[in-house]
Design a protein around this motif. Structure first.
Motif, short mmCIF file in Angstrom:
data_model
loop_
_atom_site.label_atom_id
_atom_site.label_comp_id
_atom_site.label_asym_id
_atom_site.label_seq_id
_atom_site.Cartn_x
_atom_site.Cartn_y
_atom_site.Cartn_z
N VAL A 58 -9.79 23.90 2.58
CA VAL A 58 -8.54 24.26 3.09
C VAL A 58 -7.46 24.43 2.38
O VAL A 58 -6.52 25.37 2.80
CB VAL A 58 -8.10 22.55 3.79
N LEU A 59 -7.27 24.00 0.88
CA LEU A 59 -6.20 24.47 0.12
C LEU A 59 -6.34 26.01 -0.06
O LEU A 59 -5.66 26.65 -0.17
CB LEU A 59 -6.50 23.85 -1.09
N LYS A 60 -7.71 26.76 -0.15
CA LYS A 60 -7.77 27.97 -0.47
C LYS A 60 -7.37 28.76 0.68
O LYS A 60 -6.57 29.90 0.46
CB LYS A 60 -9.25 28.37 -0.35
N LYS A 61 -7.36 28.27 1.91
CA LYS A 61 -6.64 29.10 3.02
C LYS A 61 -5.16 28.95 3.11
O LYS A 61 -4.46 29.87 3.53
CB LYS A 61 -7.28 28.59 4.46
N LEU A 62 -4.72 27.97 2.50
CA LEU A 62 -3.28 27.54 2.89
C LEU A 62 -2.48 28.31 1.70
O LEU A 62 -1.53 28.83 1.60
CB LEU A 62 -2.87 25.95 2.59
N ARG A 63 -2.78 28.28 0.17
CA ARG A 63 -2.58 28.57 -0.68
C ARG A 63 -2.59 29.94 -1.27
O ARG A 63 -1.97 30.84 -2.03
CB ARG A 63 -2.57 28.03 -2.18
N GLY A 64 -3.78 30.84 -0.60
CA GLY A 64 -3.85 32.05 -1.03
C GLY A 64 -4.95 32.26 -2.15
O GLY A 64 -5.10 31.51 -3.09
N PRO A 65 -5.32 33.55 -2.43
CA PRO A 65 -6.08 33.75 -3.57
C PRO A 65 -5.27 33.73 -5.07
O PRO A 65 -6.47 33.45 -6.03
CB PRO A 65 -6.38 35.44 -3.35
N TYR A 83 1.49 14.56 7.94
CA TYR A 83 0.59 15.86 7.83
C TYR A 83 1.53 17.20 7.57
O TYR A 83 1.09 17.72 6.72
CB TYR A 83 0.06 15.65 9.17
N ILE A 84 2.65 17.29 8.23
CA ILE A 84 3.56 18.43 8.47
C ILE A 84 3.73 18.68 6.70
O ILE A 84 4.09 19.82 6.16
CB ILE A 84 4.47 18.69 9.25
N ILE A 85 4.61 17.84 6.06
CA ILE A 85 4.96 17.64 4.78
C ILE A 85 4.10 18.15 3.77
O ILE A 85 4.28 18.90 2.75
CB ILE A 85 5.77 16.57 4.41
N GLU A 86 2.81 17.92 3.88
CA GLU A 86 1.59 18.00 3.14
C GLU A 86 1.06 19.55 3.31
O GLU A 86 -0.03 20.17 2.31
CB GLU A 86 0.47 17.11 3.02
N LEU A 87 1.27 20.37 4.26
CA LEU A 87 0.45 21.82 4.41
C LEU A 87 1.23 22.86 3.76
O LEU A 87 0.68 23.51 3.27
CB LEU A 87 0.49 21.74 6.04
N PRO A 88 2.67 23.02 3.79
CA PRO A 88 3.20 24.30 3.59
C PRO A 88 3.20 24.37 1.75
O PRO A 88 3.19 23.27 1.16
CB PRO A 88 4.71 24.22 3.89
N ASP A 89 3.67 25.49 1.56
CA ASP A 89 3.87 25.96 0.02
C ASP A 89 5.16 25.18 -0.36
O ASP A 89 5.99 25.12 0.64
CB ASP A 89 4.04 27.25 -0.06
N MET A 116 -5.45 18.89 22.29
CA MET A 116 -6.02 20.11 22.40
C MET A 116 -5.80 21.00 21.15
O MET A 116 -6.70 21.48 20.48
CB MET A 116 -5.80 20.96 23.75
N ALA A 117 -4.64 21.00 20.72
CA ALA A 117 -4.06 21.72 19.50
C ALA A 117 -4.76 21.26 18.53
O ALA A 117 -5.14 21.87 17.22
CB ALA A 117 -2.66 21.67 19.53
N LEU A 118 -4.88 19.80 18.17
CA LEU A 118 -5.35 19.26 16.93
C LEU A 118 -6.81 19.68 16.62
O LEU A 118 -7.23 19.35 15.82
CB LEU A 118 -5.01 17.51 16.76
N LEU A 119 -7.40 19.71 17.76
CA LEU A 119 -8.98 20.04 17.65
C LEU A 119 -9.18 21.30 16.86
O LEU A 119 -10.22 21.25 16.28
CB LEU A 119 -9.44 20.25 19.03
N LYS A 120 -8.26 22.24 16.70
CA LYS A 120 -8.29 23.27 15.82
C LYS A 120 -7.85 23.48 14.53
O LYS A 120 -8.02 24.11 13.66
CB LYS A 120 -7.53 24.54 16.72
N LEU A 121 -7.08 22.07 14.18
CA LEU A 121 -6.42 22.02 13.03
C LEU A 121 -7.37 21.15 11.92
O LEU A 121 -8.26 20.32 12.35
CB LEU A 121 -5.07 21.36 13.22
N PRO A 122 -7.21 21.26 10.55
CA PRO A 122 -7.87 20.80 9.57
C PRO A 122 -7.07 19.49 9.12
O PRO A 122 -5.99 19.42 9.57
CB PRO A 122 -7.98 21.72 8.31
N GLU A 123 -7.91 18.59 8.47
CA GLU A 123 -7.28 17.54 7.98
C GLU A 123 -6.42 17.82 6.77
O GLU A 123 -6.52 19.05 6.26
CB GLU A 123 -8.28 16.49 7.38
N SER A 124 -5.39 17.14 6.58
CA SER A 124 -4.33 17.26 5.46
C SER A 124 -5.24 17.50 4.05
O SER A 124 -5.82 16.58 3.66
CB SER A 124 -3.48 16.26 5.32
#
Length: 492
Positions: free
Chosen positions: A234-241, A157-163, A210-218
């Motif tokens: 999800v990608l729009k939030k992660l990657r920006g405009p 999960y973690i490796i698929e989130l960041p830029d 409890m923390a995962l309840l606030k997180l989206p799927e990869s």
């Protein structure tokens, strides 16, 4: 030369495509901060994992001195069972890795991480209320299931989130959390009994859910299961405009389409895939047999055997604090200098530390022999001189060596094999192939921990450190020859 109608049409299409807005520095900072918070939320599992892994540090010395349980009755554990408290988690890794590798691919990364509450709760429950050694060891086996499951699900999960530009730094955050967990587990031993620490471990896993309840799927997982609309949000939030979301989605689908349609058996017939598997497996071998996991799990025992005059639990806390500082440094430099260079530099310094520890224990053993000679009245003056010259070393040599060793390991040998284990494989089969590497790595982990005492007896402590140093040096040669750099590459 006149343009063809096809080229002219392509030029006009490009000219009329809407340009993506530029992202300001402030927007980028807020977006990267959001990614950091998401990774931290997913890393709560690593905090619980660290408490599980480091639990033998406060538990084993106490069980050797005061082996009463929560009921006030006595428990008898021999040396073999004490070693099993550390190594048995590696056997539990196997079913945990396989089962959660399948779950991650079938139900997604987020849901798989939420299900971790079951093996963690069972493991800590057995430890807390153990009335005898078999029940305590059963709890450690379920702890192993938790560790394998956490690494497969959370790491994927973690490796698929960041830029791409900050992926290396983000991937070190779980290692930083691990260091904090090691400090927490060892520090708790200063004021709590071994079974009381179990309740803190249970509290941590509840916080993760409890923390995962606030997180989206990869978004990568959403894309390959054809939930493109959700992945786009999800990608729009992660990657920006300014990011081309459509292109990233298309790349993900193209890179994984063939892998989705193929069976895992067929994927494993690919030469490049087998080569990648082989490289990661060797790196896991080096990571385990250079002594890293032995030090993490048996830190307090090592300080006791080294004859350090500083309290063994306090010494362990100091070493883990330095390791955390190393993880902070890795966040800054893994993406700047690359995985390969950091791994080589890390192994080089670790090799030197192991050589110093080997020489130290050789001199310490020689000093003890000379003490016996002096006691028997043979060449008392010479023996006494040798003993005095060595006697000043135990208060600082083991502590300094282990602090430097753990600091440098956290910059390379600690995080890089796990990071490459995620970066080397395509999204569609990442959890399965990473799971295979984790299973084999678990065998290595079990072997190095369970063989700690037997190898110490067979080779002496000095000989064991020489073995670790030889394997660490071999890891440098292997990395130079075989490991490919993944810095800046997209995770497909």
């Amino acid at each position: 030369m006149e343009e063809t109608e096809e080229k002219q049409s392509e030029r006009l299409t490009v000219e009329h495509e809407p340009r993506l807005p530029e992202e300001s520095v402030g927007q980028r900072r807020r977006r990267i901060l959001m990614q950091v918070l998401m990774v931290l939320g997913a890393s709560f599992g690593h905090l619980g994992l660290a408490v599980v892994a480091a639990w033998p540090n406060p538990a084993i010395p106490e069980l050797q001195k005061n082996n009463t349980n929560i009921y006030g009755t006595y428990m008898s554990l021999n040396h073999w069972q004490l070693d099993m408290l550390g190594s048995l988690v590696s056997l539990g890794n196997l079913p945990g890795t396989w089962l959660w590798g399948w779950l991650v691919a079938k139900i997604g990364r987020r849901k798989s991480m939420m299900l971790l509450i079951f093996p963690y709760s069972l493991g800590w429950g057995l430890v807390a209320f153990a009335s005898n050694a078999p029940v305590l060891l059963a709890g450690r086996f379920f702890h192993g299931i938790s560790i394998g499951a956490t690494f497969v699900s959370a790491s994927t999960y973690i490796i698929e989130l960041p830029d791409t530009s900050v992926r290396g730094a983000m991937a070190v955050i779980p290692n930083l959390v691990l260091s904090c967990g090691f400090i927490l587990a060892t520090g708790l031993g200063l004021g709590f009994r071994w079974f009381e620490i179990a309740f803190m471990g249970e509290f941590i896993i509840v916080l993760q859910v409890m923390a995962l309840l606030k997180l989206p799927e990869s978004p990568s997982y959403l894309a390959i299961i054809d939930k493109e609309d959700k992945a786009r949000v999800v990608l729009k939030k992660l990657r920006g405009p300014s990011a081309d979301i459509s292109q990233e989605l298309q790349d993900l689908k193209n890179q994984n389409q063939n892998k989705i349609e193929e069976s895992l058996f067929k994927v494993l017939q690919d030469t490049d895939t087998l080569k990648s598997l082989g490289i990661i497996i060797v790196l896991f071998f080096v990571q385990n047999f250079c002594g890293l996991m032995v030090f993490i799990v048996n830190m307090t025992r090592i300080f006791l055997e080294a004859g350090s005059t500083l309290d063994e639990k306090l010494s362990s806390v100091l070493v883990f604090l330095v390791q955390a500082a190393g993880n902070l440094l890795a966040c800054l430099y893994l993406d700047r200098f690359g995985r390969k260079l950091c791994l080589i530099a890390s192994l080089a310094v670790m090799t030197m530390c192991l050589i110093v520890m080997a020489v130290y224990h050789h001199l310490k053993d020689y000093s003890e022999v000379m003490d016996v000679v002096a006691f028997n009245g043979t060449d008392f003056t010479t023996a006494g001189t040798v003993t005095e010259s060595i006697g000043a070393m135990p208060t600082w040599v083991p502590l300094v060596c282990l602090m430097v060793y753990m600091f440098t390991s956290s910059v390379g040998a600690g995080p890089v094999p796990g990071l490459l284990n995620s970066e080397y494989f395509p999204t569609a089969v990442r959890s399965q192939l990473s799971g295979i590497c984790m299973v084999i790595g678990s065998f290595f982990n079990f072997a190095t921990l369970q063989l700690f005492s037997p190898l110490q007896e067979a080779l002496t402590t000095a000989g064991l450190y020489w073995l670790y140093a030889f394997i660490s040096a071999g890891g440098i040669v292997f990395t130079l020859a075989c490991v490919k750099e993944t810095k800046g590459r997209s995770v497909g």
